[in-house]
Design an enzyme around this catalytic site. Structure first.
Site, PDB file in Angstrom:
ATOM      1  N   ARG A  51      -7.756   8.605  24.940  1.00 50.49           N
ATOM      2  CA  ARG A  51      -6.635   7.688  24.736  1.00 50.49           C
ATOM      3  C   ARG A  51      -5.629   8.275  23.752  1.00 50.49           C
ATOM      4  O   ARG A  51      -6.012   8.986  22.830  1.00 50.49           O
ATOM      5  CB  ARG A  51      -7.137   6.351  24.161  1.00 50.49           C
ATOM      6  CG  ARG A  51      -8.010   5.540  25.122  1.00 50.49           C
ATOM      7  CD  ARG A  51      -7.168   5.011  26.279  1.00 50.49           C
ATOM      8  NE  ARG A  51      -7.918   4.242  27.254  1.00 50.49           N
ATOM      9  CZ  ARG A  51      -8.485   4.738  28.359  1.00 50.49           C
ATOM     10  NH1 ARG A  51      -8.403   6.025  28.626  1.00 50.49           N
ATOM     11  NH2 ARG A  51      -9.114   3.953  29.207  1.00 50.49           N
ATOM     12  N   ASP A  88     -29.860  12.015  44.658  1.00 50.40           N
ATOM     13  CA  ASP A  88     -30.558  11.855  45.936  1.00 50.40           C
ATOM     14  C   ASP A  88     -31.624  12.947  46.010  1.00 50.40           C
ATOM     15  O   ASP A  88     -31.815  13.699  45.042  1.00 50.40           O
ATOM     16  CB  ASP A  88     -29.529  11.968  47.088  1.00 50.40           C
ATOM     17  CG  ASP A  88     -29.938  11.169  48.322  1.00 50.40           C
ATOM     18  OD1 ASP A  88     -31.139  11.165  48.665  1.00 50.40           O
ATOM     19  OD2 ASP A  88     -29.058  10.564  48.948  1.00 50.40           O
ATOM     20  N   LYS A  97     -20.999  11.608  41.633  1.00 49.49           N
ATOM     21  CA  LYS A  97     -22.257  11.369  40.888  1.00 49.49           C
ATOM     22  C   LYS A  97     -23.460  11.301  41.818  1.00 49.49           C
ATOM     23  O   LYS A  97     -24.177  10.301  41.877  1.00 49.49           O
ATOM     24  CB  LYS A  97     -22.139  10.089  40.054  1.00 49.49           C
ATOM     25  CG  LYS A  97     -21.033  10.135  39.010  1.00 49.49           C
ATOM     26  CD  LYS A  97     -21.040   8.899  38.132  1.00 49.49           C
ATOM     27  CE  LYS A  97     -19.986   8.947  37.046  1.00 49.49           C
ATOM     28  NZ  LYS A  97     -18.599   8.901  37.552  1.00 49.49           N
ATOM     29  N   GLN A 125     -13.020   0.913  28.124  1.00 47.30           N
ATOM     30  CA  GLN A 125     -13.712   2.014  27.456  1.00 47.30           C
ATOM     31  C   GLN A 125     -14.030   1.589  26.029  1.00 47.30           C
ATOM     32  O   GLN A 125     -13.146   1.151  25.289  1.00 47.30           O
ATOM     33  CB  GLN A 125     -12.851   3.287  27.429  1.00 47.30           C
ATOM     34  CG  GLN A 125     -12.519   3.847  28.787  1.00 47.30           C
ATOM     35  CD  GLN A 125     -13.686   4.610  29.424  1.00 47.30           C
ATOM     36  OE1 GLN A 125     -14.817   4.510  28.977  1.00 47.30           O
ATOM     37  NE2 GLN A 125     -13.397   5.330  30.486  1.00 47.30           N
TER      38      GLN A 125
END
Ligand code: C5P
Length: 230
Positions: free
Chosen positions: A176, A62, A59, A185
């Site tokens: 799931r 910058d 992730k 979650q």
């Protein structure tokens, strides 16, 4: 059909390799900040040498030059997919896309699923932000900047697919089985529902890592993800 990506949320590369020894049918693995910080790029090489497609989920957010250099380093390692934050801005996303080449897909994280509306509004300093619209807006921005697709929650797949068209990658965590615990979650879906809604890649961690029989759990997700479409 959607690919199933096994999230290697483990602190030891040896444990990751031992798990993969039990999962011969796995094609995609996700390496995130924890395992990458613990083990470094050697593990990525080990995984790529096993013929696995590596999703490097760091992730990045910058300045454009730094992100482009990081993308270049991932590309040299043989990574197949990597994440940037769409909130890093257009110049950053364009730099990432430009450094990726043809074999590395850069996907953009829209709104982190850990945000609710209040915490997101606080982070961006805007009142009245609708999270679903914000996800769509950021997804469109990612596509416009040349990213291959986005990461989003199960409930956001269908509107994002409509907005981005048929070719975009849509990577979805929070998958799931019907009897799995959601854990932390909040917004979850079955693999079949997510694939049906238009996801291309399903990220599954604990339901496989913690299963009594990880291979059987993986096969169950794979069958659900693959019975849709082609
Ligand atoms: O164990 P579980 O299946 O919940 O793992 C989901 C994986 O997807 C974890 O590696 C988590 O960090 C990642 N992820 C997520 N939500 C996002 C982005 C990534 O759960 N928005």
């Amino acid at each position: 059909m959607a690919e199933v990506i096994v999230a290697l949320d483990l602190t030891s590369g040896l444990d990751a390799v031992r798990l993969l020894d039990r999962l011969p049918d796995v094609r995609w693995v996700k390496v995130g900040s924890i395992l990458m910080t613990a083990e470094g790029p050697d593990l990525i090489r080990v995984l790529a040498d096993r013929g696995l497609r590596v999703f490097l989920d760091l992730k990045w957010h910058d300045i454009p030059n730094t992100v482009a250099e990081a993308v270049g380093a991932a590309r040299a390692l043989g990574v197949a997919m990597a994440t940037v934050h769409t909130l890093g801005g257009a110049a950053m996303m364009q730099a990432a896309a430009g450094a990726a080449g043809d074999h590395l897909a850069i996907v953009g994280v829209t709104v982190l699923t850990s945000h609710d509306a209040a915490s997101y509004r606080r982070a961006v300093g805007r009142t009245g932000v609708d999270l679903a619209r914000e996800v769509e807006r950021l997804a469109a921005e990612a596509a416009e900047c040349g990213l291959a697709g986005v990461v989003c929650a199960p409930g956001e797949i269908a509107p994002v697919r409509r907005r981005l068209g048929p070719d975009a990658a849509i990577v979805v965590p929070g998958i799931r089985g019907r009897s799995d615990a959601p854990g932390d979650q909040v917004r979850v879906a079955t693999a079949a529902a997510a694939a049906e809604a238009g996801a291309t890649h399903l990220v599954v961690g604990r339901p496989i890592l913690l299963a009594a029989d990880p291979a059987a759990a993986f096969r169950g997700f794979l069958e659900e993800a693959r019975c849709i479409g082609s």
